[in-house]
Enzyme design. Structure first.
Site, mmCIF file in Angstrom:
data_model
loop_
_atom_site.group_PDB
_atom_site.id
_atom_site.type_symbol
_atom_site.label_atom_id
_atom_site.label_comp_id
_atom_site.label_asym_id
_atom_site.label_seq_id
_atom_site.Cartn_x
_atom_site.Cartn_y
_atom_site.Cartn_z
ATOM 1 N N GLY A 137 5.528 -17.278 12.900
ATOM 2 C CA GLY A 137 5.600 -16.187 13.863
ATOM 3 C C GLY A 137 6.964 -15.723 14.316
ATOM 4 O O GLY A 137 7.085 -14.660 14.924
ATOM 5 N N PRO A 166 6.574 -20.801 8.907
ATOM 6 C CA PRO A 166 7.193 -19.479 9.013
ATOM 7 C C PRO A 166 7.077 -18.712 7.696
ATOM 8 O O PRO A 166 7.150 -19.296 6.620
ATOM 9 C CB PRO A 166 8.655 -19.817 9.305
ATOM 10 N N GLY A 167 6.882 -17.419 7.800
ATOM 11 C CA GLY A 167 6.843 -16.567 6.609
ATOM 12 C C GLY A 167 7.939 -15.522 6.715
ATOM 13 O O GLY A 167 8.996 -15.607 6.091
ATOM 14 N N TYR A 188 1.502 -0.458 11.254
ATOM 15 C CA TYR A 188 1.875 -1.067 12.547
ATOM 16 C C TYR A 188 2.937 -0.273 13.298
ATOM 17 O O TYR A 188 3.566 -0.805 14.209
ATOM 18 C CB TYR A 188 2.463 -2.481 12.338
ATOM 19 N N CYS A 231 0.274 10.813 -0.819
ATOM 20 C CA CYS A 231 -0.389 12.012 -0.314
ATOM 21 C C CYS A 231 -1.078 11.765 1.014
ATOM 22 O O CYS A 231 -2.306 11.726 1.101
ATOM 23 C CB CYS A 231 -1.372 12.512 -1.352
ATOM 24 N N GLU A 232 -0.301 11.517 2.029
ATOM 25 C CA GLU A 232 -0.809 11.349 3.385
ATOM 26 C C GLU A 232 0.292 11.755 4.346
ATOM 27 O O GLU A 232 1.436 11.329 4.171
ATOM 28 C CB GLU A 232 -1.115 9.871 3.686
#
Ligand code: LLP
Length: 442
Positions: A252, A295-296, A338, A365-366
């Protein structure tokens, strides 16, 4: 003491004599030319420095096991690199299990997590000798015991608990609060332990596991988490005479995506964790448990950048200046998922100040495919190479083939050498899993 996860850019980032950005001694403009764009670039020196920080920071506690959260980035080469730096792995799928296995990782140093592990995944984990399985719910306890029995094995497990901690991060990446899809509520651990002790004789419980969220800047939450876990271990000992000797506090720790982000240092976090653990061991009178951390992001994010080539641009009359790049939400879904913010620079030498405020649009395409909404850059022009910082975590691992666009390549740079560690997908790769039924063939 400061740590490498607090940097915005890889350690080795600099402008070379041509004015171009360079990482790991490699000119980013040359890399873009050689490998094409979009391109993920990972700086080995930064990865190693972060691993060193973690090792040094936790020296104060005798039994610490660092497990890299593979969900942040999972490739064979990075798994190999992190394993060589002393990390084990937190994995969450058969794909991650298989990748670390094929990378030559010692499978006893692997922990399998997840709230809905399938029969096939649990079977693979047992067959490949995964060291620990963190059991998330009652259904999984029973399923795992059955599979273990049919393999004639005792499987080593942890129980994933929900510590009831709210941390201030994006709500999609909070996990430790009470009404969470992950883990046993603390009112359910007695029942789980009774089942393990009385019925599930193929499961051996070693400890408790929790994870409170991701991209965390608060420091006190880790102390609170430890107190809750140790108190629970002491309570289970008193009630069942159960000596649990492992605690896993998840991952985290945050990173610095923009100048205004101030993540705490690994040393600060480690100090808080180990001090509180030592205090709690005394306070609750338990044997000092082995500590596992997972941890990542903080291990791999800062080491990674993504290179894009700038294409079209448009000035909306009385509106924004949009500059479009050749990637976007498929190689980095974080801004659209996010509202994540990123920093970037033009990589090719530009003899101009970064004064032009532009919006970096992706190519997908957004309308929501905006990589950076409002950034000062040096007059971006068609053909310029844009370097977006801090994309080592949760970019490649969350990439998709949206709009049937090939996923980018990834290169590892170090000492002026670049090695391709993930190949760019080809058009043939894109159709390689498609099948036209015979009856449709003419
Ligand atoms: N352990 C467990 C059980 C986890 O669920 C996670 C992340 C970690 C460790 C590693 O957390 P880290 O140190 O990377 O914060 N896709 C989101 C992040 C989701 C994190 C999910 N769990 C993002 O891009 O921000």
């Amino acid at each position: 003491m400061d740590s490498t996860n607090q940097l915005l850019k890889p350690l080795t980032t600099k402008r070379n004599e041509n004015g171009n950005l360079e990482i790991g001694g490699c000119d980013l403009v040359n890399l873009a030319e050689q490998y094409g764009t979009p391109l993920y670039v990972l700086d080995e020196e930064t990865v190693k420095a972060i691993c060193r920080d973690y090792k040094n920071a936790f020296k104060g506690y005798p039994k610490v096991n660092m497990m890299f959260a593979s969900k942040a980035l999972c490739t064979m080469a990075t798994s190999r690199l992190l394993f060589d730096e002393g990390f084990g792995f937190d994995v969450v799928s058969s794909g991650e299990i298989y990748t670390v296995y094929k990378a030559g990782v010692d499978m006893t140093k692997v922990l399998f997590n997840g709230n809905n592990k399938s029969f096939d995944e649990l079977t693979l984990a047992i067959e490949l000798g995964v060291g620990r399985i963190s059991v998330d719910n009652f259904f999984e306890l029973s399923l795992l015991n059955e599979i273990a029995k049919s393999h004639n094995k005792i499987v080593d497990i942890l129980l994933r608990i929900t510590p009831g901690i709210e941390c201030h991060t994006h709500e999609y990446i909070q996990t430790g609060h009470l009404d969470s899809k992950f883990g046993f509520d603390l009112t359910q651990t007695d029942e789980a332990v009774e089942l393990i002790l009385k019925e599930y004789s193929n499961l051996k419980l070693h400890g408790l596991h929790a994870h409170i969220g991701s991209q965390i800047f608060e420091t006190s939450v880790y102390g609170d988490e430890i107190e809750i876990i140790v108190k629970e271990i002491a309570r289970l000992d008193e009630k069942f005479g159960l000596k649990l000797d492992e605690i896993n506090i998840g991952g985290g720790l945050g990173v610095k995506y923009t100048e205004s982000d101030c993540p705490p240092s690994t040393y600060t976090i480690a100090g808080i964790i180990t001090d509180r653990l030592n205090d709690c061991v005394k306070k609750y009178n338990i044997n000092p448990p082995s500590l596992f951390i997972e941890p990542g992001r903080s291990v791999i994010s800062t080491a990674g950048v993504t290179l894009y080539t700038i294409g079209s641009s448009k000035q909306v009359p009385k509106g924004k200046k949009y500059v479009a790049v050749d990637g976007g939400m498929a190689d980095n879904p974080r801004p659209s998922m996010y509202q994540a913010k990123y920093s970037a620079e033009i990589a090719n030498g530009k003899d101009k100040p970064a004064l032009k405020t532009v919006t970096i649009a992706g190519r997908f395409c957004e309308s929501g495919d905006i990589l950076i909404d409002g950034i000062n850059l040096a007059e971006p022009e068609e053909g310029d190479i844009l370097c977006v910082y801090n994309t080592g975590a949760y970019n490649y691992s969350m990439a998709s083939n949206y709009n049937r666009v090939q996923k980018p390549a990834m290169v590892l740079v170090n000492n002026s050498q670049s090695d391709m560690i993930v190949k760019r997908e080809t058009l043939e790769d894109l159709i390689s899993h498609d099948v036209i039924p015979d009856r449709m063939k003419k």
